[in-house]
Scaffold this motif. Sequence first.
Motif, mmCIF file in Angstrom:
data_model
loop_
_atom_site.group_PDB
_atom_site.id
_atom_site.type_symbol
_atom_site.label_atom_id
_atom_site.label_comp_id
_atom_site.label_asym_id
_atom_site.label_seq_id
_atom_site.Cartn_x
_atom_site.Cartn_y
_atom_site.Cartn_z
ATOM 1 N N VAL A 167 0.826 -1.408 0.194
ATOM 2 C CA VAL A 167 0.008 -0.087 0.005
ATOM 3 C C VAL A 167 1.043 1.110 -0.266
ATOM 4 O O VAL A 167 0.273 2.563 -0.381
ATOM 5 N N ASN A 168 1.907 1.166 0.473
ATOM 6 C CA ASN A 168 2.921 2.157 0.441
ATOM 7 C C ASN A 168 4.117 1.936 0.032
ATOM 8 O O ASN A 168 4.484 1.306 -0.310
ATOM 9 N N PRO A 169 4.517 2.913 -1.136
ATOM 10 C CA PRO A 169 5.026 2.674 -1.944
ATOM 11 C C PRO A 169 6.408 2.937 -1.560
ATOM 12 O O PRO A 169 6.357 2.918 -0.533
ATOM 13 N N SER A 170 7.491 2.758 -2.520
ATOM 14 C CA SER A 170 8.972 2.469 -2.055
ATOM 15 C C SER A 170 9.560 2.973 -4.113
ATOM 16 O O SER A 170 9.450 2.218 -4.582
ATOM 17 N N SER A 171 11.018 3.170 -3.694
ATOM 18 C CA SER A 171 11.897 3.372 -4.949
ATOM 19 C C SER A 171 12.273 2.198 -5.153
ATOM 20 O O SER A 171 12.738 0.969 -4.707
ATOM 21 N N GLY A 172 11.953 1.567 -6.906
ATOM 22 C CA GLY A 172 11.946 0.202 -7.266
ATOM 23 C C GLY A 172 11.500 -0.522 -6.600
ATOM 24 O O GLY A 172 12.372 -1.616 -6.384
ATOM 25 N N ASN A 173 10.326 -0.279 -5.666
ATOM 26 C CA ASN A 173 9.798 -1.503 -4.792
ATOM 27 C C ASN A 173 11.079 -2.361 -4.178
ATOM 28 O O ASN A 173 10.690 -3.280 -3.807
ATOM 29 N N LEU A 174 11.653 -1.572 -3.322
ATOM 30 C CA LEU A 174 12.522 -2.617 -2.566
ATOM 31 C C LEU A 174 12.625 -2.076 -0.764
ATOM 32 O O LEU A 174 12.916 -2.966 -0.059
ATOM 33 N N HIS A 175 11.515 -1.370 -0.377
ATOM 34 C CA HIS A 175 10.971 -1.117 0.814
ATOM 35 C C HIS A 175 11.979 -1.429 1.799
ATOM 36 O O HIS A 175 12.164 -2.355 2.624
ATOM 37 N N PRO A 176 12.816 0.208 2.576
ATOM 38 C CA PRO A 176 13.549 -0.226 3.378
ATOM 39 C C PRO A 176 13.148 -0.168 4.118
ATOM 40 O O PRO A 176 13.393 -0.174 5.682
ATOM 41 N N THR A 177 11.276 0.820 4.317
ATOM 42 C CA THR A 177 11.090 0.977 5.765
ATOM 43 C C THR A 177 10.305 0.132 6.148
ATOM 44 O O THR A 177 9.705 -0.689 6.059
ATOM 45 N N GLU A 178 10.465 -0.304 7.733
ATOM 46 C CA GLU A 178 9.706 -1.026 8.703
ATOM 47 C C GLU A 178 9.414 0.016 10.288
ATOM 48 O O GLU A 178 9.703 0.733 9.851
ATOM 49 N N SER A 179 8.465 -1.007 9.796
ATOM 50 C CA SER A 179 7.271 0.019 10.849
ATOM 51 C C SER A 179 7.043 -0.935 12.047
ATOM 52 O O SER A 179 7.107 -2.069 12.588
ATOM 53 N N TYR A 180 6.911 0.101 13.547
ATOM 54 C CA TYR A 180 6.516 -0.779 14.998
ATOM 55 C C TYR A 180 5.057 -0.001 15.167
ATOM 56 O O TYR A 180 5.005 1.231 15.167
ATOM 57 N N VAL A 181 4.972 -1.217 16.279
ATOM 58 C CA VAL A 181 3.588 -0.256 16.882
ATOM 59 C C VAL A 181 3.979 -0.561 17.938
ATOM 60 O O VAL A 181 4.412 -1.094 19.015
ATOM 61 N N ILE A 182 3.818 0.533 19.111
ATOM 62 C CA ILE A 182 4.230 0.272 20.382
ATOM 63 C C ILE A 182 3.256 1.194 21.093
ATOM 64 O O ILE A 182 2.575 2.085 20.656
ATOM 65 N N SER A 183 2.501 0.212 21.615
ATOM 66 C CA SER A 183 1.083 0.423 22.874
ATOM 67 C C SER A 183 0.975 0.774 23.916
ATOM 68 O O SER A 183 2.286 -0.119 24.796
ATOM 69 N N THR A 184 0.319 0.104 25.466
ATOM 70 C CA THR A 184 0.700 0.315 26.329
ATOM 71 C C THR A 184 0.932 -0.584 27.109
ATOM 72 O O THR A 184 1.322 -1.371 28.529
ATOM 73 N N SER A 185 0.789 -1.769 25.992
ATOM 74 C CA SER A 185 1.052 -3.213 26.451
ATOM 75 C C SER A 185 2.519 -3.053 26.434
ATOM 76 O O SER A 185 3.270 -4.993 26.201
ATOM 77 N N SER A 186 2.931 -2.856 24.654
ATOM 78 C CA SER A 186 4.319 -3.748 24.363
ATOM 79 C C SER A 186 4.968 -2.711 22.936
ATOM 80 O O SER A 186 4.384 -2.582 22.434
ATOM 81 N N VAL A 187 5.936 -3.297 22.697
ATOM 82 C CA VAL A 187 6.754 -2.746 21.585
ATOM 83 C C VAL A 187 6.151 -4.323 20.398
ATOM 84 O O VAL A 187 6.822 -5.333 20.604
ATOM 85 N N ALA A 188 6.063 -3.641 19.580
ATOM 86 C CA ALA A 188 5.130 -4.963 17.864
ATOM 87 C C ALA A 188 6.222 -4.550 16.935
ATOM 88 O O ALA A 188 5.955 -3.027 16.381
ATOM 89 N N HIS A 189 7.029 -5.587 15.870
ATOM 90 C CA HIS A 189 7.005 -5.142 14.856
ATOM 91 C C HIS A 189 6.065 -5.915 13.867
ATOM 92 O O HIS A 189 5.377 -7.237 14.279
ATOM 93 N N TYR A 190 5.446 -4.585 12.606
ATOM 94 C CA TYR A 190 4.880 -4.675 11.915
ATOM 95 C C TYR A 190 5.234 -5.756 10.439
ATOM 96 O O TYR A 190 6.536 -5.411 9.897
ATOM 97 N N ALA A 191 4.889 -7.051 10.529
ATOM 98 C CA ALA A 191 5.366 -8.331 9.197
ATOM 99 C C ALA A 191 4.242 -7.804 8.091
ATOM 100 O O ALA A 191 3.781 -8.908 8.625
ATOM 101 N N PRO A 192 3.944 -7.330 7.149
ATOM 102 C CA PRO A 192 3.544 -6.887 6.713
ATOM 103 C C PRO A 192 3.162 -8.286 5.442
ATOM 104 O O PRO A 192 2.339 -8.188 4.913
ATOM 105 N N LYS A 193 4.148 -9.150 5.264
ATOM 106 C CA LYS A 193 3.788 -10.209 4.562
ATOM 107 C C LYS A 193 3.255 -11.105 5.364
ATOM 108 O O LYS A 193 1.809 -11.998 4.187
ATOM 109 N N ALA A 194 2.687 -11.233 6.551
ATOM 110 C CA ALA A 194 2.136 -12.201 7.095
ATOM 111 C C ALA A 194 0.434 -10.850 8.136
ATOM 112 O O ALA A 194 -0.474 -12.133 8.201
ATOM 113 N N HIS A 195 0.739 -10.452 7.921
ATOM 114 C CA HIS A 195 -0.449 -9.070 7.957
ATOM 115 C C HIS A 195 0.066 -9.291 9.763
ATOM 116 O O HIS A 195 -1.239 -9.661 10.130
ATOM 117 N N ALA A 196 0.601 -9.311 10.270
ATOM 118 C CA ALA A 196 0.700 -9.883 11.813
ATOM 119 C C ALA A 196 2.029 -8.831 12.754
ATOM 120 O O ALA A 196 2.560 -8.305 11.799
#
Length: 631
Positions: A167-196
């Motif tokens: 959904v988010n575009p990337s130069s050359g479709n190479l996707h250097p950007t990683e994302s994290y969700v920080i909530s009241t209970s945890s820090v979690a890495h988002y894995a887009p391939k599994a949507h997990a």
Amino acid sequence: MSFLPSRRISLRPQPLLLFKPSTPPHKTINPKSSITTNNMHSKPPPPSTEQPPSSTATDASAAAAAAAITYHNRTKHSPTRYARGPHGLDWSNQPNPFRRYPPSPHHPLQLPPPPQQPPSPPYPTIFHSLPSPPSPLTPTTLSHLLFHSLSLSAWKSSGPSTWSLRVNPSSGNLHPTESYVISTSSVAHYAPKAHALETRASLPNNHNPLFARLPRQDSSLLVGFSSICWREAWKYGERSFRYCNHDVGHAIAAVAVSAASLGWDCRLLDGLAFSDLERLLGLPGICPSEIPTGPARGRFNWVEAEHPDCALLVFPGDLGEFSLDYGLLRSAIGSTFESVEWVGSPNSLSKDHVCWDVIYRTTEAVKKPVIEGERFCVPPFQGSLSVSESSYKGMTVAEVVRKRRSAVDMDGVHVMERETFYQILAHCLPTGGGEGEKQGRQLTLPFRVMGWDAEVHIALFVHRVAGLASGLYFLVRNEHHLDRLKRAMRVEFEWEKPEGCPDGLPLYKLVVGDCRRLSMGLSCHQDIASDGCFSLGMIARFEPVLQEKGAWMYPRLFWETGILGQVLYLEAHAVGISATGIGCYFDDAVHEVLGLKGSEFQSLYHFTVGAPVVDKRIMSLPAYPGPDIDA
């Protein structure tokens, strides 16, 4: 009126002109395709004659700004020399686009989110006001947020090759950007391939000092971003740090738009220092004590590490205006994470690497230090200027963001209506349609995520817009810069409002003429820059910003261009056509066409909008469930 640069710029195979060529230009490379004419061991471009800001050995801020300017000048493309990059593509070491943290706990998100939970609003409406009441923060709405911003959007297949799109575009479709969700209970890495989500750390439930400092903590969360520069450097070499930061901007805007569809607002926690982000995301410094002097091939595991970029506060849109004290927030991060245990180790992305040393020296120079006295404030939401909303095709936000694609070719025929052109530009304004207020403050969606006034303007090459003469135009996104822009640019420019231009849209006609050949030549001879309805260059106030604020603004200027580029992508798809970002352009040739000298203003990103040519040889497959490959 005829128009030529002050001196004839030697562009192979022909010079830059603002006239229609007598013969059609030849077909050339696709945007951001690999440059195979240069060698990683070739000499860098000759030093610019422009002088960086004065600095002394004891002035760390000035030295860092000089390092950023040196990197920028070094990585410019020119008609005679491209920035240093790989001689060819080493396919055996193409980086894995999917980072994972085994054996961290894996939590699949609902896939896909139920279409009516919550319903997605019509696309144009979120630019006027956020849906009310805002949706509650639940596992379903969190899934919705990520599914419509950072997840996979499709798989593509052609012959033996299969690859994913996001959904988010990337130069050359190479996707250097990683994302994290920080909530009241945890820090979690988002894995887009599994949507997990992969839980990297559990946070104390009873008393979380960090979220105690945030408003309505049960309804707020943080989204963090980091970059793996190696993914871009594998293809683009030294210039790739620019592209990584374009992609951060695209990701920020993607989250902001998805959040808005839920009635949520977003704001960068930009008063956090780099060291705060390292603690927050669990990402220690990546650079070794000794970086190779020059590009080097070998096993450099550390180039696969993540560079923390920023954190975005996501909160209910009905909170109104509020503020935070960064000093207290910084202390809360320290106390929250001092005893956290991090789980999981990053997977390997490549067997072998090329270390482009200048990238990592620059990342060190542009880290944001602790700056005392900064405060976080949320300004009032300002609706965007409305010109012709009948131009949109009746799609919801969800439909627009998930159907967005990067065009690889354009038909060279489609003509855009003038009102549609003006409407697209209206959504590029930072301050909106407030009567009598000059453009500059970033109050509209998604620009309101940024805590600084707009620094990026748009030089437009208009090719095929009905009722509008072809030529060079300029959209001033911060009207406090207008007088300085006029003085800095060519004296021949007209600076007149074009026919039918609505009040409140600071668009100016500079010169009339067929600029298809010119725009193609400036964008590394790429036809896609001339075959659309219009193309553009994003012109940032540059050296003064680094001098006034610090070198840490260097990546942020690129974030701003990425956010603006994301709006252009969505606008194009919402009116039924397409767009693509162009990272390959001749920097100083663009400046010469505009008459810009020195480093006060610099071109940071190019873009093109038009009707795409669909390659019917490529088969589209659903995003989920996808094939069991990392591509």
